[in-house]
Design a protein around this motif. Structure first.
Motif, short mmCIF file in Angstrom:
data_model
loop_
_atom_site.label_atom_id
_atom_site.label_comp_id
_atom_site.label_asym_id
_atom_site.label_seq_id
_atom_site.Cartn_x
_atom_site.Cartn_y
_atom_site.Cartn_z
N ARG A 29 0.81 -1.19 -0.23
CA ARG A 29 -0.08 -0.30 -0.08
C ARG A 29 1.07 1.54 0.20
NH1 ARG A 29 -3.44 -2.62 4.88
NH2 ARG A 29 -4.35 -4.25 3.89
N ARG A 97 -6.78 4.01 -8.59
CA ARG A 97 -6.98 2.83 -9.17
C ARG A 97 -6.50 1.96 -7.87
NH1 ARG A 97 -11.39 3.53 -13.11
NH2 ARG A 97 -12.61 5.24 -11.17
N ARG A 98 -5.07 1.29 -7.85
CA ARG A 98 -5.17 0.35 -7.50
C ARG A 98 -5.00 0.25 -6.22
NH1 ARG A 98 0.92 -0.61 -9.40
NH2 ARG A 98 0.52 -2.49 -8.41
N THR A 99 -5.45 2.00 -5.09
CA THR A 99 -5.37 1.57 -3.77
C THR A 99 -6.54 0.64 -3.40
OG1 THR A 99 -6.79 3.95 -3.73
CG2 THR A 99 -4.38 4.17 -3.56
N GLU A 100 -6.67 0.76 -1.85
CA GLU A 100 -7.38 -0.22 -1.71
C GLU A 100 -9.36 0.61 -2.03
OE1 GLU A 100 -6.92 -0.12 2.58
OE2 GLU A 100 -6.29 -2.56 2.18
N GLN A 101 -9.52 1.42 -2.26
CA GLN A 101 -10.70 2.41 -2.33
C GLN A 101 -10.85 3.08 -3.60
OE1 GLN A 101 -13.90 2.42 -0.11
NE2 GLN A 101 -12.38 0.12 0.52
N TYR A 103 -11.37 2.17 -6.18
CA TYR A 103 -12.01 2.22 -8.05
C TYR A 103 -13.24 3.27 -7.62
CZ TYR A 103 -13.98 -1.65 -3.93
OH TYR A 103 -13.90 -1.31 -2.92
N ASN B 68 -9.46 -6.01 3.47
CA ASN B 68 -9.86 -4.48 4.41
C ASN B 68 -11.19 -4.87 5.23
OD1 ASN B 68 -10.45 -2.11 4.71
ND2 ASN B 68 -10.74 -1.62 2.04
N ARG B 79 -14.27 -11.62 -5.46
CA ARG B 79 -13.71 -10.75 -6.28
C ARG B 79 -12.54 -11.58 -6.51
NH1 ARG B 79 -10.34 -5.73 -3.93
NH2 ARG B 79 -12.25 -4.39 -3.70
N SER B 161 -20.06 -3.39 -7.30
CA SER B 161 -18.53 -2.98 -7.15
C SER B 161 -17.61 -3.09 -6.06
CB SER B 161 -19.22 -1.60 -6.61
OG SER B 161 -17.97 -0.47 -6.45
N ARG B 165 -14.73 -4.60 -8.55
CA ARG B 165 -13.17 -3.10 -8.66
C ARG B 165 -13.67 -2.08 -9.20
NH1 ARG B 165 -9.07 -3.52 -5.43
NH2 ARG B 165 -8.45 -1.50 -7.06
N LYS B 166 -15.41 -0.96 -9.88
CA LYS B 166 -15.76 -0.80 -10.11
C LYS B 166 -16.34 0.51 -9.74
CE LYS B 166 -16.15 -3.07 -15.04
NZ LYS B 166 -17.12 -3.69 -15.85
N PRO B 167 -16.89 1.90 -10.03
CA PRO B 167 -17.48 3.14 -9.31
C PRO B 167 -19.23 2.09 -9.26
CG PRO B 167 -16.18 3.63 -10.26
CD PRO B 167 -15.75 2.31 -11.18
#
Lengths: 248, 197
Positions: A29, A97-101, A103, B68, B79, B161, B165-167
């Motif tokens: 991270r 985009r590759r961070t945890e949130q 996306y 997480n 996922r 989402s 991994r998409k908004p």
């Protein structure tokens, strides 16, 4: 159906599979956020130089050139630095985009946000004078960039329309000096009623731009003389810049 | 065993890190669901699906410390399963399902689509279902997967989402596009449709 979970647990035990340590994820991270931060930092620096070049672009020279407004604008816009800015923005986007949130945010907002941070950062760097120093360093150390800038400056060779650029060869008297233009031609310049802009001090080998009127073969009356790079750097780096211009 | 059954996924994750055997109870909660998900998206055999699920659970175990806790554990494991299916697809060119291979799944998906896309016209049920099935088969993979997650796995937009991994906005758009795309394809199969919502 056989108990697949039991089989998998046995395989995990047999192969001595272990969870990766917490530090591994922490490091991963941290690397992503660091690269994101560096992308924004470099984007800010690129933006700072772009602001600097736009700020000191000599828009008023347009009337002395034969270029169309669009052509002139294309010459003045600092594409080199804007491409850098876009490249680093892309890199910042990829890492965010590759961070945890990361996306969860829409592409457009991430890109606009990155550009906005770079512009704010660029404004701060510009205010500190870093952009000026960086641009000068690039001109002196990166041949490709120097060629690019020189190509841009060559548009200042338009004596018929009252614009000349070159290097002072000799200061003959307080009324006359000799310059070698960008194409290697020698000109005698009348500097009797000339305004020297940008706190210029005439010196041999100093690169300048002259606005005035052609008076016959290789004779030119100068109304105004500007520093090679425009009337920029009135501040802290001015002396150093002039020195560098004379040296080169 | 009863104690483990009452625990949340997150508690079991924590316990699995301390005691490998606890991971069994976590896997047990998801093995059938994930296996079904794999089979819904592919046309592979039971054995091949079990190989994939083994990879999925080993990856989950290896990455337990990276889970997480802002996410639902189920989204996280889906996922990983989704990524593993894509990996296997790239590696071995495994066959992605043109439509859910299971008859019951086909019926469920068709029912869900029929609930949200109004199909007009006097078709006999079987004839209509066959036409819907053919139309589904022509949908692009990404649309089919999102429909599977939404209507067969019963996932919310937020969960989809997190899985893909998409908004969330993009997920909503893609579900709508999947329906619109379905509507166009349905037109070619002489199904008169109207999107209800």
């Amino acid at each position: 159906m056989a108990d697949i979970s039991k089989d998998i647990l046995q395989k995990i035990k047999k192969d001595e599979v272990r969870p990766y340590p917490k530090q591994y994820f922490l490091l991963k991270r941290s690397v992503i956020w660091t690269v994101f931060g560096l992308s924004i930092l470099f984007g800010s620096i690129a933006c700072a130089v772009a602001i600097f070049q736009l700020r000191y672009a000599e828009w008023d020279l347009y009337k002395h050139l034969s270029h169309r407004p669009l052509e002139f604008a294309l010459l003045v816009i600092p594409f080199f630095w804007l491409i850098f800015l876009l490249g680093f923005t892309g890199f910042a986007f990829y890492n965010f985009r590759r961070t945890e949130q990361g996306y969860r945010y829409r592409t457009l907002w991430v890109i606009l946000g990155s550009i906005a941070i770079s512009v704010i950062g660029g404004g701060i760097f510009y205010a500190t004078g870093l952009s000026e120093r960086l641009e000068t360093a690039f001109e002196h150390n990166v041949p490709f960039y120097r060629d690019l800038q020189e190509r841009k400056q060559r548009v200042c060779m338009s004596p018929g329309r009252g614009l000349l650029a070159g290097k002072i060869v000799e200061i003959i008297s307080e009324q006359k000096m000799q310059i070698e233009d960008l194409q290697g031609n020698i000109w005698v310049i009348d500097i009797n009623d000339t305004i020297w802009k940008g706190r210029l001090i005439p010196a041999q080998n100093l690169k300048i731009k002259i606005i005035g009127e052609m008076k016959g073969q290789n004779r030119f009356v100068a109304n105004e003389i500007r520093p090679w790079k425009g009337c920029r750097g009135q501040g802290r780096n001015r002396t150093r810049l002039l020195q560098l211009e004379c040296d080169s | 065993m009863n104690d483990y059954e009452n625990m949340s996924d997150e508690q079991l994750v924590q316990l699995s890190l301390e005691d490998q055997d606890c991971f069994y109870y976590l896997m047990k909660r998801y093995d059938i669901k994930i296996l079904r998900y794999i089979k819904r998206l592919t046309t592979i055999s039971q054995e091949e699906a079990e190989d994939i699920i083994q990879e999925v659970f080993i990856k989950v175990y290896r990455n337990l410390n990276g889970f997480n806790r802002k996410l639902k554990f189920s989204s996280w494991i889906y996922r990983i399963a989704h990524n593993e299916i894509i990996n296997q697809y790239r590696k071995t060119k495994l066959r992605l399902a043109m439509i859910p291979s299971n008859i019951e799944d086909q019926a469920n998906l068709i029912d869900s689509i029929n609930d949200t896309i109004e199909i007009n016209g006097a078709y006999e049920n079987l004839e209509k279902d066959e036409r819907v099935r053919k139309a589904l088969a022509e949908l692009p993979d990404k649309y089919r997967e999102i429909l599977v997650l939404r209507y067969l796995e019963d996932k919310s937009y937020d969960e989809i989402s997190d899985i893909l991994r998409k908004p969330p906005g993009t997920v909503a758009t893609q579900i709508n596009r999947a329906k619109t795309s379905f509507k166009k394809i349905a037109g070619r199969h002489q199904l008169n449709t109207g999107i209800v919502k």
